[in-house]
Design a protein around this motif. Structure first.
Motif, mmCIF file in Angstrom:
data_model
loop_
_atom_site.group_PDB
_atom_site.id
_atom_site.type_symbol
_atom_site.label_atom_id
_atom_site.label_comp_id
_atom_site.label_asym_id
_atom_site.label_seq_id
_atom_site.Cartn_x
_atom_site.Cartn_y
_atom_site.Cartn_z
ATOM 1 N N CYS A 181 -6.282 8.947 2.271
ATOM 2 C CA CYS A 181 -6.372 8.489 2.797
ATOM 3 C C CYS A 181 -8.644 8.707 2.404
ATOM 4 O O CYS A 181 -8.355 9.950 2.151
ATOM 5 N N THR A 189 -13.329 3.036 10.098
ATOM 6 C CA THR A 189 -12.792 1.395 8.844
ATOM 7 C C THR A 189 -13.415 1.366 7.758
ATOM 8 O O THR A 189 -13.908 1.888 6.468
ATOM 9 N N GLN A 210 -9.851 3.142 1.922
ATOM 10 C CA GLN A 210 -8.907 2.709 0.699
ATOM 11 C C GLN A 210 -7.870 3.735 1.746
ATOM 12 O O GLN A 210 -7.875 5.482 1.796
ATOM 13 N N CYS A 211 -5.886 3.533 1.212
ATOM 14 C CA CYS A 211 -5.719 4.204 1.128
ATOM 15 C C CYS A 211 -4.830 4.256 0.124
ATOM 16 O O CYS A 211 -4.581 2.778 -0.701
ATOM 17 N N LYS A 271 -4.982 2.288 11.177
ATOM 18 C CA LYS A 271 -4.423 2.994 10.004
ATOM 19 C C LYS A 271 -3.582 4.554 10.113
ATOM 20 O O LYS A 271 -2.739 4.556 10.001
ATOM 21 N N ALA A 272 -4.955 4.730 9.972
ATOM 22 C CA ALA A 272 -4.884 6.550 9.795
ATOM 23 C C ALA A 272 -6.109 6.698 10.311
ATOM 24 O O ALA A 272 -7.508 7.211 10.347
ATOM 25 N N ALA A 280 -7.096 -0.174 4.509
ATOM 26 C CA ALA A 280 -7.069 0.458 5.226
ATOM 27 C C ALA A 280 -6.907 -0.762 6.501
ATOM 28 O O ALA A 280 -8.101 -0.880 6.974
#
Length: 265
Positions: free
Chosen positions: A158, A97, A174-175, A49-50, A45
């Motif tokens: 994710c 992250t 990770q997604c 992103k999330a 990611a």
């Protein structure tokens, strides 16, 4: 063929399985019949992103385990109840992250855990957090969507962990993009006792899916960016065995979430 399921919390230390206590970023490789923690065959990611995804480092009597969660309000995180069960406290990693290089963390005691009595979903009351690009909430489905089964919709899950069976365990978020399937299809693998109406499943294809350590993390639709699932279980045959992965269905618990948090749409 009978298929067993396994919940996805990943132990980071326990007297039975590991001889020493380790930090969340130093998760040991689990051997034997257990599965290593990971989003399998996903993609790294990018930062932001999330922003609704949090890392949760639970602890009890010096032992601990790792789960994920979703920010759903300034003072609330949604996760899986098998993650909060028996825990004395949790450290919440916001805006990370890299697993433990969070923008900031909060320590929360178990008095702030609210677990559902019959479903694998739980709430954690957190100190107030302000929202920005790296730390933000994800919206729940509206009451108008409560009967939407989301069959064939694409969503993103994710979490932190390795990227394939036998891999080392990287700390980068990770997604993976997954397609939601009908409960009737999922019941062909797990039966109706496991796949109730309050469960939502995704197809695991090309080795892409969720695994231990991803428990409690988000399943968010591509269309509309709504939180529709909380990572719950996979087949004991393995996270990359090609069998569906299961999540708590958020639309089944909108009343419970509203009654405990005041959050609704």
């Amino acid at each position: 063929m009978k298929v067993f399921i396994t919940f996805l919390a990943l132990a980071i230390a326990s007297a039975a399985a590991v001889e020493e206590i380790v930090r969340p970023k130093d998760l040991p490789k689990i051997t034997g019949n257990k599965i290593e923690g990971r989003i399998t065959n996903g993609y790294p990611a990018y930062e932001g992103k999330a922003p609704y995804t949090v890392g949760l480092g639970f602890s009890k009597n010096g032992a601990g385990w790792w789960c994920g969660g979703s920010i759903i309000g300034n003072t609330w995180v949604l996760t899986a109840s098998h993650c909060t069960a028996d825990a004395e406290s949790v450290t919440v990693y916001f805006g990370a992250t890299w697993r433990t290089q969070a923008q900031y963390t909060h320590w929360v005691s178990r008095t702030n855990f609210i677990s559902h009595s019959s479903a694998d979903i739980a709430l954690i009351r957190i100190p107030h957090v302000d929202f920005w690009s790296m730390v933000n909430k994800v919206e729940l489905p509206s009451y108008n969507d409560r009967y939407n089964n989301y069959e064939s919709w694409w969503a993103v899950a994710c979490g932190w962990g390795g990227t394939y069976d036998g891999s080392p365990l990287p700390d980068w978020l990770q997604c993976v993009d997954l397609q939601i399937i009908s409960n009737s299809e999922c019941r062909q693998t797990y039966g109706s006792g496991t796949v109730t109406d309050s469960v939502i499943c995704v197809r695991v294809q090309d080795g892409k899916g969720t695994c231990q350590g991803d428990s409690g993390g988000p399943l968010v639709t591509h269309d509309g960016n709504k939180l529709v699932g909380v990572t719950s279980f996979v087949a004991a045959a393995g996270c990359q065995a090609g069998l569906p992965a299961g999540f708590a269905r958020v639309t089944s618990h909108l009343d419970w979430i509203r009654d405990n948090t005041g959050i609704s749409y």
